[in-house]
Scaffold this active site. Structure first.
Site, short mmCIF file in Angstrom:
data_model
loop_
_atom_site.label_atom_id
_atom_site.label_comp_id
_atom_site.label_asym_id
_atom_site.label_seq_id
_atom_site.Cartn_x
_atom_site.Cartn_y
_atom_site.Cartn_z
N ILE A 135 1.29 6.59 -5.09
CA ILE A 135 1.61 7.29 -6.34
C ILE A 135 0.63 6.78 -7.40
O ILE A 135 0.74 5.64 -7.85
CB ILE A 135 3.07 7.00 -6.77
CG1 ILE A 135 4.05 7.37 -5.65
CG2 ILE A 135 3.41 7.74 -8.07
CD1 ILE A 135 5.46 6.83 -5.82
N GLU A 136 -0.35 7.62 -7.74
CA GLU A 136 -1.38 7.19 -8.68
C GLU A 136 -0.98 7.53 -10.12
O GLU A 136 0.07 8.13 -10.37
CB GLU A 136 -2.72 7.83 -8.28
CG GLU A 136 -3.16 7.34 -6.90
CD GLU A 136 -4.52 7.83 -6.45
OE1 GLU A 136 -5.07 8.77 -7.07
OE2 GLU A 136 -5.03 7.27 -5.46
N CYS A 160 0.91 1.63 -3.91
CA CYS A 160 0.55 2.00 -2.54
C CYS A 160 1.75 2.54 -1.77
O CYS A 160 2.91 2.23 -2.09
CB CYS A 160 0.03 0.78 -1.80
SG CYS A 160 -1.59 0.21 -2.32
N GLU A 211 2.78 1.69 1.19
CA GLU A 211 3.55 0.63 1.86
C GLU A 211 4.56 0.01 0.91
O GLU A 211 5.72 -0.19 1.25
CB GLU A 211 2.60 -0.45 2.39
CG GLU A 211 1.62 0.03 3.45
CD GLU A 211 0.32 0.54 2.87
OE1 GLU A 211 0.32 1.13 1.76
OE2 GLU A 211 -0.72 0.37 3.53
#
Ligand code: THU
Length: 139
Positions: free
Chosen positions: A46-47, A56, A58
């Site tokens: 999710i930027e 990230c 993970e």
């Protein structure tokens, strides 16, 4: 771990990757985290326009799971890439450190390109001599 379980986990990671919000890098990552009771927790990257708040795939999976009361884990499948999933996507150092906090030596890190093409690593392989909870003495 049975092949069928691994294949299913990789399929879930590919599903999770479809949820990625990556307008800045164009690099989409998906993760499927298997908890000790058999539950699967999905995560995507999710930027953010301000860049550093991004997360990230993970860690999204770990934090989602932990917020739901699941803190013991067996495995994670990770897929990522800009277009086709032709390259392996290994977890970044920060995500490896989060794994160090919550995962035992038996934890399996499945780096996949598709459900039939993957490699499995342990955390000591990806984070040798890692610093974890066991290194901090109780006060
Ligand atoms: N990224 C992940 O989500 N996981 C990884 O294992 C490597 C990198 C994300 C962060 C960023 O959104 C994009 O991929 C490019 O670095």
């Amino acid at each position: 771990m049975e092949n069928k379980v691994i294949e299913n986990l990789v399929e879930k990671a590919i599903e999770a990757r479809n949820m990625a919000y990556a307008p800045y890098s164009g690099f989409k990552v998906g993760a499927a985290l298997l908890d000790a009771s058999g539950g699967i927790h999905l995560g995507c990257n999710i930027e953010n326009a301000a860049l550093t708040p991004g997360n990230c795939a993970e860690r999204t999976a770990f934090f989602t799971s932990i917020a739901q009361g699941k803190r013991q884990f067996s495995a994670i499948a990770i897929v990522g890439g800009a277009d086709n999933l032709v390259d392996d996507c290994f977890p970044c150092g920060v995500c490896r450190q989060v794994m160090m906090e919550f995962c035992g030596e038996g934890f399996q890190i499945i780096i996949a390109q598709n459900p039939q093409n993957y490699r499995i690593f342990t955390l000591p392989q990806l984070l040798p001599h890692g610093f974890g909870p066991g290194h901090i003495s109780p006060k």
